[in-house]
Structure formats: C-alpha cells, structure tokens
Design a protein around this motif. Structure first.
Motif, mmCIF file in Angstrom:
data_model
loop_
_atom_site.group_PDB
_atom_site.id
_atom_site.type_symbol
_atom_site.label_atom_id
_atom_site.label_comp_id
_atom_site.label_asym_id
_atom_site.label_seq_id
_atom_site.Cartn_x
_atom_site.Cartn_y
_atom_site.Cartn_z
ATOM 1 N N LYS A 7 0.813 -1.229 0.000
ATOM 2 C CA LYS A 7 0.000 0.000 0.000
ATOM 3 C C LYS A 7 0.843 1.274 0.000
ATOM 4 O O LYS A 7 0.571 2.178 -0.798
ATOM 5 C CB LYS A 7 -0.995 -0.015 1.164
ATOM 6 C CG LYS A 7 -2.141 -0.979 0.937
ATOM 7 C CD LYS A 7 -3.126 -0.940 2.085
ATOM 8 C CE LYS A 7 -4.319 -1.833 1.799
ATOM 9 N NZ LYS A 7 -5.302 -1.785 2.903
ATOM 10 N N GLU A 11 0.837 4.231 -2.889
ATOM 11 C CA GLU A 11 0.632 5.657 -2.592
ATOM 12 C C GLU A 11 1.786 6.509 -3.117
ATOM 13 O O GLU A 11 1.565 7.597 -3.650
ATOM 14 C CB GLU A 11 0.449 5.853 -1.084
ATOM 15 C CG GLU A 11 -0.871 5.287 -0.601
ATOM 16 C CD GLU A 11 -1.056 5.333 0.899
ATOM 17 O OE1 GLU A 11 -0.067 5.142 1.638
ATOM 18 O OE2 GLU A 11 -2.203 5.553 1.330
ATOM 19 N N VAL A 14 1.429 6.782 -6.988
ATOM 20 C CA VAL A 14 0.311 7.655 -7.351
ATOM 21 C C VAL A 14 0.665 9.125 -7.103
ATOM 22 O O VAL A 14 0.307 9.997 -7.889
ATOM 23 C CB VAL A 14 -0.966 7.235 -6.574
ATOM 24 C CG1 VAL A 14 -2.052 8.288 -6.679
ATOM 25 C CG2 VAL A 14 -1.476 5.892 -7.084
ATOM 26 N N LYS A 146 -7.084 4.747 -5.015
ATOM 27 C CA LYS A 146 -5.913 5.626 -5.162
ATOM 28 C C LYS A 146 -5.763 6.082 -6.610
ATOM 29 O O LYS A 146 -5.488 7.245 -6.888
ATOM 30 C CB LYS A 146 -4.634 4.927 -4.695
ATOM 31 C CG LYS A 146 -4.601 4.661 -3.203
ATOM 32 C CD LYS A 146 -4.659 5.956 -2.435
ATOM 33 C CE LYS A 146 -4.743 5.737 -0.939
ATOM 34 N NZ LYS A 146 -4.939 6.994 -0.197
#
Length: 151
Positions: A7, A11, A14, A146
């Motif tokens: 995760k 992030e 992105v 996301k």
C-alpha cells in the motif's frame, strides 16, 4: 510480500506528479506483477470515450489481442455494466469469458470510480486456479481508489 505492505508503495507511485498518469499506472502494474506471485497479467482498461466499450491501458504480462472489449462481453465487459467486482476462480467455468491465453486459470476485475461513475477497471489474470481471496479484493479496491484520484 503481504498485500498491505504494498500500500505505501502504491501511494508513492500515485503521488509522483513528475510522471504522467500512464507511467504511474504502468508502475503499479509492474509492482503488483513483481510482488504478488499469483498476479501473472496486470492491466487497466478504461471506457473508450462515449462508446460502450473498454480500451486497454497500461499493462504488464503477455501481449493481448483484446485491446477493445465491448460492454457486457467477457469479465471486464460485464464489470463495466454491473459496476461490481468480479472474481472468477475458474475461467473455464464461465460462459461469457474472453480467453487471452490457455494458461490463464482465474481472473479478478475491480472497477475504478471517479465521481461515482465507473470509468475503468484493474484486471488481473492468474495461471493459478482459484488464487484470489477477499484480501486481494480489498487490496485492489484500495488500488482503484488511489488510482481514481489521478484520473
């Protein structure tokens, strides 16, 4: 590597505004395919303008002839209509399945929503029979949420 450990990397990818959206999507595909043993083909499909079809976006894995998929056709096309996740433990048991490769045994497709509208999806094929769990589904929902922030 557990899905939750990926995760922060999602992030970071992105959030990297130094690269364009397609480059970030490709990096996500590469990250997932490299770190999840049962993710053998990872790609994004998006609504093709105003047409009732999906167009292939960035992906990693074996090349596919399925660059355009009509709504309702195959797993991806069904998700474009249903707006719901679709987990297929055994693709050979699906009547409405578009075979990309004889080695694919299972598939998971999770839609991407922007302002409540289904604008695309992440599609993952696996050569492993019935590999996808609820953890995969929740993780891919996280990825799609996301991704929706940069579309």
């Amino acid at each position: 590597m557990s899905l939750d450990h990926l995760k922060p990397e999602i992030e970071t990818i992105v959030a990297n505004s130094d690269t364009n959206v397609d480059e970030r999507l490709l990096k996500i595909c590469e990250l997932l395919e490299a770190n999840v043993s049962h993710y053998d083909w990872v790609g994004f499909y998006f609504r093709n303008g105003d047409k009732e079809e999906l167009k292939l976006g960035p992906y990693v894995g074996e090349p596919t002839d399925h660059t355009i998929i009509p709504f309702g056709k195959g797993i991806c096309g069904q998700v474009a209509v249903s707006n719901e996740n679709f987990v297929v433990p055994d693709v050979s048991a699906q009547d409405n399945y578009i075979a990309c490769s004889i080695t694919v045994k299972a598939e998971i497709v999770v839609p991407i929503f922007v302002n409540g509208e289904n604008i695309g999806q992440i599609d993952i094929d696996s050569k492993t029979p019935d590999p996808f769990t609820e953890a995969d589904e929740r993780f891919l929902e996280f990825v799609c949420k996301k991704v929706s922030g940069i579309l």
